[in-house]
Write a protein that holds these residues in place. Sequence first.
Motif, PDB file in Angstrom:
ATOM      1  N   UNK A   1       0.894  -1.155   0.000  1.00  0.00           N
ATOM      2  CA  UNK A   1       0.000   0.000   0.000  1.00  0.00           C
ATOM      3  C   UNK A   1       0.929   1.201   0.000  1.00  0.00           C
ATOM      4  N   UNK A   2       1.278   1.701  -1.182  1.00  0.00           N
ATOM      5  CA  UNK A   2       2.294   2.741  -1.301  1.00  0.00           C
ATOM      6  C   UNK A   2       1.691   4.035  -1.819  1.00  0.00           C
ATOM      7  N   UNK A   3       1.924   5.104  -1.088  1.00  0.00           N
ATOM      8  CA  UNK A   3       1.425   6.427  -1.468  1.00  0.00           C
ATOM      9  C   UNK A   3      -0.069   6.390  -1.781  1.00  0.00           C
ATOM     10  N   UNK A   4      -0.796   5.575  -1.023  1.00  0.00           N
ATOM     11  CA  UNK A   4      -2.238   5.514  -1.162  1.00  0.00           C
ATOM     12  C   UNK A   4      -2.755   4.585  -2.243  1.00  0.00           C
ATOM     13  N   UNK A   5      -1.851   3.854  -2.927  1.00  0.00           N
ATOM     14  CA  UNK A   5      -2.276   2.959  -4.012  1.00  0.00           C
ATOM     15  C   UNK A   5      -1.908   1.516  -3.690  1.00  0.00           C
ATOM     16  N   UNK A   6      -2.816   0.555  -3.996  1.00  0.00           N
ATOM     17  CA  UNK A   6      -2.514  -0.860  -3.749  1.00  0.00           C
ATOM     18  C   UNK A   6      -1.692  -1.457  -4.879  1.00  0.00           C
ATOM     19  N   UNK A   7      -0.752  -2.328  -4.516  1.00  0.00           N
ATOM     20  CA  UNK A   7       0.066  -3.043  -5.496  1.00  0.00           C
ATOM     21  C   UNK A   7       0.084  -4.516  -5.104  1.00  0.00           C
ATOM     22  N   UNK A   8       0.135  -5.376  -6.120  1.00  0.00           N
ATOM     23  CA  UNK A   8       0.186  -6.811  -5.890  1.00  0.00           C
ATOM     24  C   UNK A   8       1.333  -7.429  -6.678  1.00  0.00           C
ATOM     25  N   UNK A   9       1.907  -8.507  -6.143  1.00  0.00           N
ATOM     26  CA  UNK A   9       2.740  -9.372  -6.965  1.00  0.00           C
ATOM     27  C   UNK A   9       1.805 -10.068  -7.938  1.00  0.00           C
ATOM     28  N   UNK A  10       2.224 -10.248  -9.170  1.00  0.00           N
ATOM     29  CA  UNK A  10       1.335 -10.888 -10.140  1.00  0.00           C
ATOM     30  C   UNK A  10       0.986 -12.314  -9.699  1.00  0.00           C
ATOM     31  N   UNK A  11       1.908 -12.982  -9.009  1.00  0.00           N
ATOM     32  CA  UNK A  11       1.624 -14.338  -8.518  1.00  0.00           C
ATOM     33  C   UNK A  11       0.489 -14.332  -7.505  1.00  0.00           C
ATOM     34  N   UNK A  12       0.385 -13.263  -6.716  1.00  0.00           N
ATOM     35  CA  UNK A  12      -0.720 -13.158  -5.763  1.00  0.00           C
ATOM     36  C   UNK A  12      -2.052 -13.105  -6.495  1.00  0.00           C
ATOM     37  N   UNK A  13      -2.101 -12.310  -7.560  1.00  0.00           N
ATOM     38  CA  UNK A  13      -3.340 -12.170  -8.335  1.00  0.00           C
ATOM     39  C   UNK A  13      -3.696 -13.476  -9.037  1.00  0.00           C
ATOM     40  N   UNK A  14      -2.701 -14.146  -9.607  1.00  0.00           N
ATOM     41  CA  UNK A  14      -2.977 -15.397 -10.319  1.00  0.00           C
ATOM     42  C   UNK A  14      -3.435 -16.494  -9.362  1.00  0.00           C
ATOM     43  N   UNK A  15      -2.797 -16.575  -8.182  1.00  0.00           N
ATOM     44  CA  UNK A  15      -3.208 -17.577  -7.194  1.00  0.00           C
ATOM     45  C   UNK A  15      -4.621 -17.304  -6.707  1.00  0.00           C
TER      46      UNK A  15
END
Length: 225
Positions: free
Chosen positions: A130-144
């Motif tokens: 959660x950086x500077x108010x924006x969410x980020x994911x590892x692509x592996x997290x999204x695929x799983x």
Amino acid sequence: MIEKVLCMVAVRKPYLLGHAEIAALYGVERQTSQKWRAEGTLAEPDLVISGNPYWLLSTVLQLSDGGARDVTEQRLAEYEASIPGGNRAYLVEQLPVIVGIMEVAKILGQEKQAIARWRHRKQIAASDYELSGSPLWLIDTILADATARGRAVVQVEVERLSAGARGLQRPRGRRSTPPAAHAHQPPLPAARTFTSDQGDEAASFLAAALTQGHSVVIRPKRHKP
């Protein structure tokens, strides 16, 4: 079942910072970090995800000058503690693929608003950052997460992102070198006042200043006898 699948995602997260995190690390306002980027003090972003810039910690620490702009051990420790399992990466090629809402929407074939809604309702994996108010994911997290929930993915987008042709992210490879330090600027000529009988001196001063690339503002004043 979802938790079991997500536990398989064990990629270590690189330390990343947006403008808010850089400002906190140096104890300044967010606008100051943005100013550093605008004037070239802060290097170009290592990643641009969903249109937002992010930097590796190793890049950000190059801002330290051992004086007025420096990072305390306490602030550095607090930042690192905010990203459990984080690690220092020095090359963009060391990074896993990281995505934001825009990229997740393309992977899942959805609109950005749908991803934001799923996130609000906790119908998608919690963000890895959660950086500077924006969410980020590892692509592996999204695929799983998609596998666990039985959601289809757009394979061509997954392959494009995984191959490094990420569009909104810098392609994999060695990070560009930091911008060269600004060349030392010579001091401006000292201000001078000329009277009506010093026309030649005034003309010489003006010509020299213009030759050196300076701008000159002339403010006439009334002569006091």
